[in-house]
Design a protein around this motif. Structure first.
Motif, PDB file in Angstrom:
ATOM      1  N   GLY A 208      41.942   0.793  75.679  1.00  0.00           N
ATOM      2  CA  GLY A 208      42.436   0.516  74.334  1.00  0.00           C
ATOM      3  C   GLY A 208      41.423  -0.191  73.460  1.00  0.00           C
ATOM      4  N   TRP A 233      44.145  -0.879  70.608  1.00  0.00           N
ATOM      5  CA  TRP A 233      45.333  -0.138  70.219  1.00  0.00           C
ATOM      6  C   TRP A 233      46.557  -0.753  70.879  1.00  0.00           C
ATOM      7  CZ3 TRP A 233      45.413   3.106  66.307  1.00  0.00           C
ATOM      8  CH2 TRP A 233      44.228   3.744  65.921  1.00  0.00           C
ATOM      9  N   LYS A 234      47.633  -0.906  70.102  1.00  0.00           N
ATOM     10  CA  LYS A 234      48.890  -1.482  70.574  1.00  0.00           C
ATOM     11  C   LYS A 234      50.038  -0.546  70.210  1.00  0.00           C
ATOM     12  CE  LYS A 234      47.044  -5.623  71.564  1.00  0.00           C
ATOM     13  NZ  LYS A 234      47.068  -6.273  72.872  1.00  0.00           N
ATOM     14  N   ARG A 235      51.203  -0.778  70.847  1.00  0.00           N
ATOM     15  CA  ARG A 235      52.424  -0.053  70.496  1.00  0.00           C
ATOM     16  C   ARG A 235      53.368  -0.997  69.762  1.00  0.00           C
ATOM     17  NH1 ARG A 235      53.910   4.821  73.254  1.00  0.00           N
ATOM     18  NH2 ARG A 235      52.501   5.368  74.952  1.00  0.00           N
ATOM     19  N   SER A 239      57.318   2.440  69.362  1.00  0.00           N
ATOM     20  CA  SER A 239      56.360   3.098  70.259  1.00  0.00           C
ATOM     21  C   SER A 239      55.263   3.841  69.502  1.00  0.00           C
ATOM     22  CB  SER A 239      57.082   4.061  71.219  1.00  0.00           C
ATOM     23  OG  SER A 239      57.927   3.347  72.091  1.00  0.00           O
ATOM     24  N   LYS A 240      55.016   3.430  68.257  1.00  0.00           N
ATOM     25  CA  LYS A 240      53.914   4.006  67.495  1.00  0.00           C
ATOM     26  C   LYS A 240      52.683   3.123  67.673  1.00  0.00           C
ATOM     27  CE  LYS A 240      56.839   6.149  63.958  1.00  0.00           C
ATOM     28  NZ  LYS A 240      57.166   6.219  62.516  1.00  0.00           N
ATOM     29  N   PHE A 241      51.496   3.747  67.630  1.00  0.00           N
ATOM     30  CA  PHE A 241      50.275   3.001  67.867  1.00  0.00           C
ATOM     31  C   PHE A 241      49.721   2.403  66.582  1.00  0.00           C
ATOM     32  CE2 PHE A 241      50.412   5.411  71.777  1.00  0.00           C
ATOM     33  CZ  PHE A 241      49.850   4.556  72.702  1.00  0.00           C
ATOM     34  N   ARG A 286      42.185   9.353  67.086  1.00  0.00           N
ATOM     35  CA  ARG A 286      42.144   8.416  68.215  1.00  0.00           C
ATOM     36  C   ARG A 286      42.189   9.172  69.536  1.00  0.00           C
ATOM     37  NH1 ARG A 286      46.377   6.489  71.315  1.00  0.00           N
ATOM     38  NH2 ARG A 286      47.882   7.518  69.919  1.00  0.00           N
TER      39      ARG A 286
END
Length: 376
Positions: A208, A233-235, A239-241, A286
Motif C-alpha cells: 500500500g 492506500w486505505k479503505r 470499502s472504497k480506497f 492504482r
C-alpha cells in the motif's frame, strides 16, 4: 415515529438531530445530541411513549443513574474516537456487533471482571476465531473500558492481565528468498511490473505504501537518492480506497535508494508531474493488490517453481526478504527498524531477531565456553 438526522459540522465532526411531533400541539420538535447512541436512545423512548418528550426525558434521567452496559460503553467509545479513519470505525463496529453485543454486551460495565472475560475468551476460541482476532477484539474492549474508567462508569479497567491465546510469531509465517530465488521469480514477472516488484524487494516497503508513491516523493538527484514514504492506500467505511497516512506515525520515513534501483526509477519519474503515481497500471491507475497477485505474482511464482523454486512466497514476503538481505550484510538493527517504519527496534527484533548472525554466533560461542570445562 421519531426520526434521526445526521449533521456534519464545519470541523468534520457529526451531531444528530432527533425529530418528532408533539402529541398535544402536533408541532414538530427537534433536539440535537452529540452521539448516535444518545439519538437512538431518545428516538426509542419517544416511540415507546407516544412521542411525549416529557415522559422520554424522565426515562433518560432515570437511565442516566444506571451503569451503561458493555455494548453501550464500547459504542460510546467508538463514537468518541477522533483519529481513526472511517474504515477503522467500520471495523470496530463490526467487532462489537459480531463478537461482543450478543455475548457479553448486555452485562453492566461495572460487572465485567476477570472471570467473565476469561469465559468470553474461551467462547471466542470455541467459535473458531483466530487468536489474532481474539486479541484485536479484546483490545477494543480494553480501550473502551479505559474510556469507561475516564468517564467514571467503572473504578478500573478489568481487562488488564487477562490471559489471551498465543499468537504465532510473525517469523513463523515469514518466508525469506535468496537472491537466486528472487531472480527465478523475476524471470516470469510481466515486464510492466518488473520495476515495481524490484522496488518492493529493494526497499522493504509495504504494498500500500509503494503503490501510493508519487513522483514528487522520489529524489534521484540527492546524495544519496531517496524515496519519501509518507502515505498509503486505505479503505473507508464504504470499502472504497483513498490515500491516507502510513500504518503508524513511525511509518513516515525517507528511504535511501541503491544505484540499481535508481536506474529502474529514472524512466518512471523523468518529465512527469509530481502528483502522479510512480507505479501504475497500463491505463495509469492504482495497482490493485488482488489483480497484481492474480495476474502477475502467482504466474511468476509458478514459472519459478517450474524451474527450481521450492517455496510459495506471498507478495509481503518481499518485505521480509529485504530485511534478511540487510541482516546478512551486517546492517544494524536500528537502521533496519527505521527503514521498515517500525515504531521501535523491539518490533524488528521480535520478527527478525532470529536471523541476526551476531546473536546466533554469540550464543554458540558462549555455549562452547561453558561446556569446555566438563568436556576436557
Amino acid at each position: 415515529m421519531a426520526s434521526i438526522r445526521k449533521r456534519i459540522k464545519k470541523d468534520g465532526t457529526a451531531s444528530y438531530m432527533v425529530l418528532w411531533r408533539d402529541p398535544k400541539s402536533r408541532e414538530q420538535q427537534g433536539l440535537t445530541v452529540a452521539t448516535l447512541v444518545e439519538a437512538e436512545t431518545l428516538k426509542r423512548l419517544l416511540d415507546a411513549n407516544g412521542q411525549s418528550f416529557e415522559i422520554a426525558q424522565h426515562a433518560i434521567l432515570a437511565n442516566a443513574k444506571r451503569t451503561p452496559t458493555i455494548a453501550e460503553v464500547i459504542q460510546e467509545h467508538i463514537d468518541l474516537l477522533v483519529r481513526p479513519s472511517s474504515g477503522t470505525i467500520k471495523t470496530y463496529q463490526t467487532m462489537l456487533d459480531l463478537h461482543v453485543r450478543n455475548v457479553i454486551g448486555h452485562v453492566p460495565a461495572d460487572k465485567l471482571d476477570y472471570r467473565l472475560l476469561a469465559h468470553w475468551v474461551k467462547s471466542m476460541m470455541a467459535k473458531g476465531l483466530a487468536p489474532k482476532t481474539v486479541h484485536n477484539v479484546h483490545g477494543l474492549i480494553s480501550a473502551a473500558m479505559n474510556t469507561a474508567e475516564m468517564l467514571g462508569y467503572i473504578p478500573r479497567n478489568p481487562c488488564r492481565g487477562v490471559q489471551l491465546p498465543p499468537i504465532e510469531k510473525a517469523e513463523d509465517e515469514a518466508m525469506f528468498l535468496t537472491h537466486a530465488e528472487f531472480s527465478l521469480i523475476m524471470e516470469g514477472m510481466g515486464e510492466r511490473y518488473k520495476a515495481f516488484t524490484n522496488f518492493l524487494v529493494m526497499t522493504g516497503t509495504r504494498f500500500g505504501e509503494a503503490t501510493a508513491l508519487t513522483v514528487a516523493d522520489v529524489d534521484l538527484l540527492s546524495k544519496p537518492p531517496t524515496a519519501r514514504i509518507n502515505k498509503a492506500w486505505k479503505r473507508d467505511g464504504q470499502s472504497k480506497f483513498y490515500v491516507g497516512a502510513t500504518k503508524t506515525g513511525a511509518g513516515k520515513r525517507t528511504i535511501g535508494l541503491n544505484p540499481a534501483l535508481v536506474e529502474l526509477l529514472i524512466p518512471l519519474v523523468a518529465s512527469r508531474p509530481g502528483k502522479e503515481l510512480v507505479f501504475t497500471t497500463p491505463k495509469g491507475g492504482r495497482i490493485i493488490h488482488k489483480l497484481y497477485w492474480h495476474h502477475y505474482w502467482v504466474p511468476a511464482v509458478r514459472t519459478a517453481q517450474a524451474i527450481g523454486l521450492t517455496k510459495s512466497p506471498r507478495i509481503h514476503d518481499l518485505r521480509h526478504t529485504h530485511v534478511s538481505w540487510l541482516i546478512q550484510d551486517g546492517v544494524p538493527l536500528f537502521t533496519i527498524s527505521r527503514r521498515l517504519g517500525h515504531a521501535s527496534t523491539r518490533t524488528t527484533e521480535q520478527v527478525y531477531g532470529h536471523l541476526m548472525p551476531e546473536a546466533l554466533q554469540a550464543g554458540a560461542d558462549a555455549t562452547e565456553r561453558s561446556v569446555t570445562a566438563f568436556l576436557r
